[in-house]
Design a protein around this motif. Sequence first.
Motif, mmCIF file in Angstrom:
data_model
loop_
_atom_site.group_PDB
_atom_site.id
_atom_site.type_symbol
_atom_site.label_atom_id
_atom_site.label_comp_id
_atom_site.label_asym_id
_atom_site.label_seq_id
_atom_site.Cartn_x
_atom_site.Cartn_y
_atom_site.Cartn_z
ATOM 1 N N LYS A 301 25.901 45.473 -22.283
ATOM 2 C CA LYS A 301 24.720 44.326 -21.935
ATOM 3 C C LYS A 301 24.339 44.715 -20.802
ATOM 4 C CE LYS A 301 25.835 40.666 -25.293
ATOM 5 N NZ LYS A 301 26.222 39.394 -24.999
ATOM 6 N N SER A 302 23.077 44.632 -20.483
ATOM 7 C CA SER A 302 22.420 44.880 -19.109
ATOM 8 C C SER A 302 22.077 43.383 -18.442
ATOM 9 C CB SER A 302 21.153 45.610 -19.371
ATOM 10 O OG SER A 302 21.182 46.850 -19.746
ATOM 11 N N TYR A 303 22.453 43.403 -17.227
ATOM 12 C CA TYR A 303 22.289 42.281 -16.661
ATOM 13 C C TYR A 303 21.800 42.539 -15.242
ATOM 14 C CZ TYR A 303 25.519 39.610 -19.335
ATOM 15 O OH TYR A 303 26.389 39.123 -20.345
ATOM 16 N N GLY A 304 20.613 41.966 -14.886
ATOM 17 C CA GLY A 304 20.129 42.104 -13.290
ATOM 18 C C GLY A 304 18.503 42.118 -13.477
ATOM 19 N N GLN A 305 17.788 42.850 -12.661
ATOM 20 C CA GLN A 305 16.382 42.715 -12.550
ATOM 21 C C GLN A 305 15.773 44.177 -12.294
ATOM 22 O OE1 GLN A 305 14.847 40.457 -9.351
ATOM 23 N NE2 GLN A 305 16.726 40.703 -8.178
ATOM 24 N N MET A 306 14.562 44.003 -12.501
ATOM 25 C CA MET A 306 13.953 45.493 -12.134
ATOM 26 C C MET A 306 12.519 44.992 -11.565
ATOM 27 S SD MET A 306 13.064 48.615 -14.320
ATOM 28 C CE MET A 306 14.695 49.211 -14.659
ATOM 29 N N MET A 307 12.040 45.579 -10.682
ATOM 30 C CA MET A 307 10.573 45.076 -10.263
ATOM 31 C C MET A 307 9.881 46.376 -10.407
ATOM 32 S SD MET A 307 11.106 42.254 -8.549
ATOM 33 C CE MET A 307 10.471 41.902 -6.893
ATOM 34 N N ILE A 308 8.628 46.199 -11.258
ATOM 35 C CA ILE A 308 7.962 47.091 -11.210
ATOM 36 C C ILE A 308 6.567 46.854 -10.483
ATOM 37 C CG2 ILE A 308 8.723 48.227 -13.079
ATOM 38 C CD1 ILE A 308 6.739 47.073 -15.031
ATOM 39 N N GLU A 309 5.849 47.933 -10.367
ATOM 40 C CA GLU A 309 4.305 47.560 -9.548
ATOM 41 C C GLU A 309 3.535 47.377 -10.509
ATOM 42 O OE1 GLU A 309 2.948 50.863 -6.737
ATOM 43 O OE2 GLU A 309 1.174 49.532 -6.705
ATOM 44 N N MET A 310 2.474 46.215 -10.166
ATOM 45 C CA MET A 310 1.833 45.706 -11.392
ATOM 46 C C MET A 310 0.746 46.345 -11.492
ATOM 47 S SD MET A 310 -0.040 42.183 -11.340
ATOM 48 C CE MET A 310 1.168 40.831 -11.029
ATOM 49 N N PRO A 311 0.379 46.948 -12.712
ATOM 50 C CA PRO A 311 -0.879 47.647 -13.026
ATOM 51 C C PRO A 311 -2.149 47.177 -12.548
ATOM 52 C CG PRO A 311 0.335 47.462 -15.027
ATOM 53 C CD PRO A 311 0.893 46.558 -14.036
ATOM 54 N N LYS A 312 -2.901 48.008 -11.735
ATOM 55 C CA LYS A 312 -4.190 47.440 -11.112
ATOM 56 C C LYS A 312 -5.057 46.647 -11.998
ATOM 57 C CE LYS A 312 -3.219 48.680 -6.899
ATOM 58 N NZ LYS A 312 -1.823 49.031 -7.110
ATOM 59 N N ASP A 313 -5.156 47.364 -13.162
ATOM 60 C CA ASP A 313 -6.086 46.757 -14.277
ATOM 61 C C ASP A 313 -5.468 45.641 -14.968
ATOM 62 O OD1 ASP A 313 -7.500 46.365 -16.455
ATOM 63 O OD2 ASP A 313 -8.029 48.520 -17.111
#
Lengths: 336, 252
Positions: A301-313
């Motif tokens: 199983k996957s634990y943790g977090q990921m941050m992605i840049e928010m799409p501009k639109d």
Amino acid sequence: MSLQPLIEIRNLKKVYQVPGGEVVALDGISLRIEKGEIYGIIGMSGAGKSTLIRCMNKLDIPNDGQILIDGQDILAMNGKQLMAARRKMSMIFQQFNLLMQKTVARNVRYPLEIAGVPKNKANARVKELLKLVELESKADAYPIQLSGGQRQRVAIARALASNPEVLLCDEATSALDPMTTQSILTLLQDINKRLGITVVLITHEMAVIRQICSRVAILDGGSIAEEGTVDDVFVHTRSAAGKRLFGILPSEEDDTVLDVDALRIVFDGGKETQPIIAELVKACGVEVNILSADVKRLNGKSYGQMMIEMPKDPQICQQVIAYLTVQGLTVKEVHV
Amino acid sequence: MKWMWPIWQDPFNVFMGAWKGIGGFLYSQIFGFINAKSWNILWPALGETLYMILLTTLISYLIGMALGVLLVVTRRNGIRPLPTFNAILGAIINFLRSIPFVILLATLLDTTFCITGKMTGTVPILFPLIISAFPYVARMVEGSLLEVDGGVIEAAKAMGSTTWQIIWKVMLPEAKPSLINGAAISMTTILGYTTMASVVSGGGLGAQGVIYGLNQRKYDIMYAAAIMLVVLVQIITVLGTALSRKHDHRIR
Ligand SMILES: Nc1ncnc2c1ncn2[C@@H]1O[C@H](COP(=O)(O)OP(=O)(O)OP(=O)(O)O)[C@@H](O)[C@H]1O
Ligand SMILES: [Mg+2]
């Protein structure tokens, strides 16, 4: 949940007198730790973690407040009564604190010696304990001849000798490398499950909490910033201290502020990491810019977090959030 | 009662009798080349010196060890804090330590005379020797015990040890190598005191050096006595270091 917790702390205060003033180490702490759980206490350096755990067995005497162990007020205890209570609450330390002039076996036998257990009985118990921590072959070695991980195993065996109900761990893995940390954590988990010993675990590493704790308290500047189940605190982090610890907010010393809007995707044991992002790209037709990722795989199983840049639109943004939410993930808009 | 407890009644003469016996044997087997007169002066003198050192060390350690433990245990952050007691004990020890030995020797001779009824010889001089040695030993022991890692003592406390168990099973064993080293250093210091004292008392290597060397201008005896003292210090130091290392399990 039982009516009476194993450890109940009420409004604990501790002030240290230092030259030129005082340091408030604990500023009104209240906690309930249930029997049989692994309870984590996390916080930055100087938050008061060690002070708190040292109060639990009266190594430190708080200025105010109450600590009930199994309903018994430990702060009111003295002499024989306190000794007996301490034997039911073992402690392990970051620096292991083994007797350097005694062999491994003698170290483990020490708690039995001071409790007056007959020698042959004690020796049999030492054997059993060394087997539990997989160090039978090191019985006659001296601590200096052992690695850090092995020393901590000796300390754990020694802590278990008196058949304690609680194991207090003050940064027990902080002096160890990641691999060794894993093996010690697995051992602690095993001890908790097999022997039913309640574990109170202090750390400043989120990974440690995430791996073995059921509940966690975040300590910040001598008070509890937030408290709850590990899943809840990790997924719905509310306090600034928590966000700093989990890397959502940059730590105070760290000035790498990115100044972008981001989406925080939390993996709490549900989905696989890789396909999700690939699917997202396919389904929404967006480019995904990953800012940071701290995801661990445990038991598939996957634990943790990921941050992605928010799409501009904003519209695409809504689409992305909707997609991820449907996939059963928690998504939050944050500014980093 | 004298025939039942000869050693208790007069340990010095019992010791010296045995010492001279050994000396006679050694002289006949090995040291025959030495002038018999010199041998008969130096060998008993060495015995007297050894007797003084060993007995002073033994008794000073009985007292000094207890006081050293008390000094550490009753500190402000010790395992049984008693700050007032600690301050008073510390002051007494510092007071005794600050009196130069020669002055202590002169002052105590009267007292010694009252107690033992005689002014000269090896036995009466033990009193000022012990009075000046035990405070030194107490500070030595204190230093060794303070070297013990506070974390280990804390762990012992957390395991539910009594104060006595911490002293006996944790502090003293953990400090053992350092205590042995300290004992060797104390012994050489006591040897220094002993030499001074022996000039006053008339027994031991120091006395022989003065009586024969300075008064009778027999420099060979004086130098021989000096060399024996130097060798004695070397032996004590080397043995102390070796023993300390042997008992130190922090060495891989
Ligand atoms: N004996 C003491 N005397 C004075 N101040 C103290 C003492 N012990 C702790 N403090 C202070 O109390 C505060 C809390 O210390 P504590 O050791 O509990 O922090 P911690 O959370 O365990 O930190 P770390 O992660 O560095 O171990 C700190 O500001 C510290 O300086
Ligand atoms: Mg700490």
